[in-house]
Scaffold this motif. Structure first.
Motif, PDB file in Angstrom:
ATOM      1  N   HIS A  45      27.225  12.974  -5.350  1.00  0.00           N
ATOM      2  CA  HIS A  45      25.895  12.772  -4.795  1.00  0.00           C
ATOM      3  C   HIS A  45      25.708  11.278  -4.558  1.00  0.00           C
ATOM      4  N   ALA A  46      25.209  10.942  -3.407  1.00  0.00           N
ATOM      5  CA  ALA A  46      25.098   9.523  -3.039  1.00  0.00           C
ATOM      6  C   ALA A  46      24.282   8.744  -4.064  1.00  0.00           C
ATOM      7  N   THR A  50      24.100   4.801  -5.392  1.00  0.00           N
ATOM      8  CA  THR A  50      22.990   3.953  -4.932  1.00  0.00           C
ATOM      9  C   THR A  50      22.102   3.521  -6.104  1.00  0.00           C
ATOM     10  N   ILE A  58      25.440   0.242  -0.652  1.00  0.00           N
ATOM     11  CA  ILE A  58      24.985   1.355   0.174  1.00  0.00           C
ATOM     12  C   ILE A  58      25.419   1.158   1.623  1.00  0.00           C
ATOM     13  N   MET A  61      28.960   2.228   2.215  1.00  0.00           N
ATOM     14  CA  MET A  61      29.366   3.498   1.635  1.00  0.00           C
ATOM     15  C   MET A  61      29.613   4.531   2.740  1.00  0.00           C
ATOM     16  N   ALA A  63      28.675   7.620   3.493  1.00  0.00           N
ATOM     17  CA  ALA A  63      27.687   8.613   3.098  1.00  0.00           C
ATOM     18  C   ALA A  63      27.555   9.656   4.202  1.00  0.00           C
ATOM     19  N   ARG A  65      25.644  13.839   5.051  1.00  0.00           N
ATOM     20  CA  ARG A  65      24.819  14.967   4.627  1.00  0.00           C
ATOM     21  C   ARG A  65      25.672  16.221   4.753  1.00  0.00           C
ATOM     22  N   GLU A  71      22.658  14.780   0.245  1.00  0.00           N
ATOM     23  CA  GLU A  71      23.189  13.450   0.540  1.00  0.00           C
ATOM     24  C   GLU A  71      24.418  13.195  -0.328  1.00  0.00           C
ATOM     25  N   ALA A  73      28.417  11.153  -0.815  1.00  0.00           N
ATOM     26  CA  ALA A  73      29.134   9.924  -0.468  1.00  0.00           C
ATOM     27  C   ALA A  73      30.548   9.975  -1.026  1.00  0.00           C
TER      28      ALA A  73
END
Length: 418
Positions: A45-46, A50, A58, A61, A63, A65, A71, A73
Motif C-alpha cells: 500500500h502506497a 508515504t 513520493i 515512487m 505508484a 491504482r 493506492e 506502490a
RNA sequence: GCCGGGGUGGGGUAAUGGUAUCCUUGGGGACUGUGGAUCCCUUGACCCGGGUUCAAUUCCCGGUCCCGGCCCCA
C-alpha cells in the motif's frame, strides 16, 4: 522491437553468476551473525512509504491504482516493509529480533552511473535493542557483508545524529528552522547556514560550534575531543565494541545527518571511492519504530547495501572474471556414437559434474571449437575405437593433452581433476 | 525534475543528401576421429516520429534510449 524499460537491466549468465556469488557471500555473513532471511511483497500500500518519508520519496515512487481502486506502490526500499511485517506478525517474538532481506527496489529517478530505476538492496534490521553493542553489531555486519563481497577499497564512516540534533534543537526554538539547519549540514552548505544565522540574528558562536562538530572527522581518537554528553559517550562505546568485533578501520564523521529524519541516534555510511558521484554503497543507522507507526517504542538499528553499486565497484577493482558454465563437453566422434555420448553426459551430470553434449550434430572439429568457445575445461571424445574397450578419450582443453579413460572411471577422474 | 555528450548488423567500426565498409560473432558446408586449423557459403544494421528536399542514415525539430553530471539517494 520492444525495448527494455529505462533504468532497468538484463543480466546475462556470466553477470548473474558473479552477482549470485556476491549475494551468497553476503547472505552467509548475515546468517553467521544470527540473522534470519525474510521476504516481503514487491508492492505495498502506497501509504506504507508515504507515511514515513517526505514528498521527495513520493515523487519518485512507482505508484499506481489497482483494479480494486487501492493506492499501491512498488517498494522504493525494504526497511518499511520489514517493519510492517514486524508490527503485523512478529512483535511478540523474543528480542532482539534479527532479520535480513535481499530484493529489488524501484525509484523513478533519472538513471546515471550506479543509479537505476530497478535496483537491488541487501539489508538487515536488529529490532528491540537500544544498546551500543547492538549498533556495533549492525555496523560490523554491514562491514562484513562488504568484505565478503570481495571489495577491497571502501570507507566506513560512523556518526551520531543526536549530537548535532540536540544542539540545534536546544538552541533554535523554531522547529522548521532547526530542521532546515540539519538539512544544510547534510548538504555541507555551511555558507547557507551562516546566512540564515545572520538573518535570524542567531549568535555566531552557535554557528562555530555546529561547524566544529559537523567537521569532526577522523579516527576514533577524535572522539576524545568531544564534549561529554550522552551521545558522545554512546558513540565511544560503539567504537570500543567495533574494535572487539575486529573492525578497526571505521572513521568518525559527525557530519552525517542523512536525509530521512526518522534516524534518531547512530548513523553510518560506507563509500566505494572508485565509484565517483554515486559512491555510497551502504547507508544505515538506528531509529525507533514508534516514530513511524505510533506504536510502543521499539528501538531498531539497520542498514541497506546497494548491491548494484557493490558490483560496479567490484568490477572496477577486478574487471576480468574467469568463469565457464561447463566442466566437461562430450563429443561424439561420429554419428553412430551420439547415443553413447548422451548416456555419457547423463552419467556425468548425475555424478555432479557440470557437463554438456553436442546437440547440433556438428563435426568433430566444429565441436572442439565450440567446446573451446564455451570455456569447457575438458572434452570427452566418444569414439568407436575406445568404445570397443569401454573407454573414451579425455582431452584437457587448456593443454591439449589427452588420454584414454575407462567409462566407469570417467566421473571419478574428472571430479579429481577439477 | 534539470544540464551536457551520444545512438550504423549480436559486439566493434567506415563512409555518405541517391539505403552502407571492414572486423568479429552466429548458422551451414568442404574437410569421412583431434584440422579448438584453413577455405567457401550464409543470416544480420543506419533509434522512433515529423519537417526541409526530387531524394534523408546524413540537415532541422520533437520524442526515446544509452553514457555522464546536478538534486536526492543505494
Amino acid at each position: 522491437m520492444i525495448q527494455r524499460p529505462r533504468g532497468t537491466r538484463d543480466f546475462g549468465p556470466k553477470e548473474m553468476h558473479r552477482r549470485r556469488t556476491v549475494e551468497q557471500a553476503m547472505r552467509a555473513a548475515c546468517a553467521r551473525a544470527g540473522f534470519g532471511e525474510v521476504m516481503t511483497p514487491t508492492f505495498e500500500h502506497a501509504d506504507l512509504f508515504t507515511l514515513r518519508s517526505g514528498q521527495a520519496v513520493i515523487d519518485e515512487m512507482y505508484a499506481f491504482r489497482d483494479k480494486g481502486d487501492r493506492e499501491m506502490a512498488l517498494r522504493p526500499e525494504i526497511t518499511a516493509s520489514v517493519i510492517r511485517f514486524y508490527v503485523n506478525e512478529m512483535s511478540n517474538l523474543p528480542k532482539p529480533l534479527k532479520l535480513y532481506y535481499l530484493g529489488n527496489c524501484f525509484r523513478y529517478e533519472n538513471p546515471q552511473s550506479g543509479r537505476f530505476r530497478e535496483f537491488f538492496q541487501l539489508g538487515a534490521e536488529l529490532i528491540g535493542s537500544k544498546n551500543p553493542e547492538s549498533d556495533a553489531e549492525i555496523i560490523a555486519l554491514a562491514v562484513n557483508c562488504v568484505k565478503a563481497s570481495g571489495l577491497k577499497d571502501y570507507v566506513v564512516r560512523v556518526g551520531h545524529i543526536g549530537i548535532l540534533k540536540s544542539l540545534v534543537q536546544a538552541e533554535i526554538d523554531d522547529k522548521k528552522a532547526a530542521a532546515e539547519v540539519l538539512r544544510m549540514i547534510d548538504k555541507e552548505d555551511f555558507d547557507a547556514i551562516g546566512d540564515m544565522f545572520d538573518a535570524r540574528a542567531i549568535p555566531r558562536k552557535l554557528f562555530d560550534r555546529i561547524l566544529a562538530i559537523a567537521e569532526t572527522r577522523g579516527g576514533s581518537e577524535v572522539l576524545e575531543r568531544l564534549d561529554k554528553s550522552e551521545a558522545s559517550d554512546y558513540l565511544r562505546e560503539i567504537f570500543v565494541n567495533l574494535k572487539l568485533h575486529g573492525i578497526d578501520d571505521c572513521q568518525v564523521d559527525l557530519g552525517i545527518v542523512r536525509g530521512l529524519d526518522y534516524y534518531t541516534g547512530m548513523v553510518f555510511e560506507i563509500d566505494a571511492p572508485c565509484l565517483g558521484a554515486e559512491k555510497q554503497i551502504m547507508g544505515g543507522g538506528s531509529y525507533t519504530l514508534s516514530e513511524l507507526f505510533g506504536g510502543e517504542p521499539v528501538f531498531s538499528t539497520g542498514f541497506a547495501i546497494g548491491i548494484d553499486r557493490v558490483m560496479l565497484a567490484l568490477f572496477k577493482e577486478q574487471p576480468e572474471d574467469e568463469y565457464s558454465l561447463v566442466d566437461a563437453y562430450v563429443i561424439p566422434a561420429k554419428d553412430d556414437m551420439r547415443e553413447h555420448a548422451i548416456s555419457m553426459v547423463a552419467g556425468l551430470r548425475s555424478a555432479g559434474i557440470r557437463a554438456d553434449v553436442d546437440l547440433m550434430r556438428r563435426s568433430m572439429s566444429k565441436n572442439l571449437k565450440y567446446a573451446s568457445a564455451i570455456g569447457a575445461r575438458y572434452a570427452i571424445i566418444v569414439g568407436s575405437k575406445e568404445m570397443a574397450e569401454q573407454s573414451v578419450t579425455l582431452r584437457d582443453m587448456l593443454s591439449g593433452d589427452q588420454r584414454i579413460i575407462a567409462i566407469e572411471q570417467i566421473s571419478e577422474e574428472i571430479t579429481k581433476l577439477l
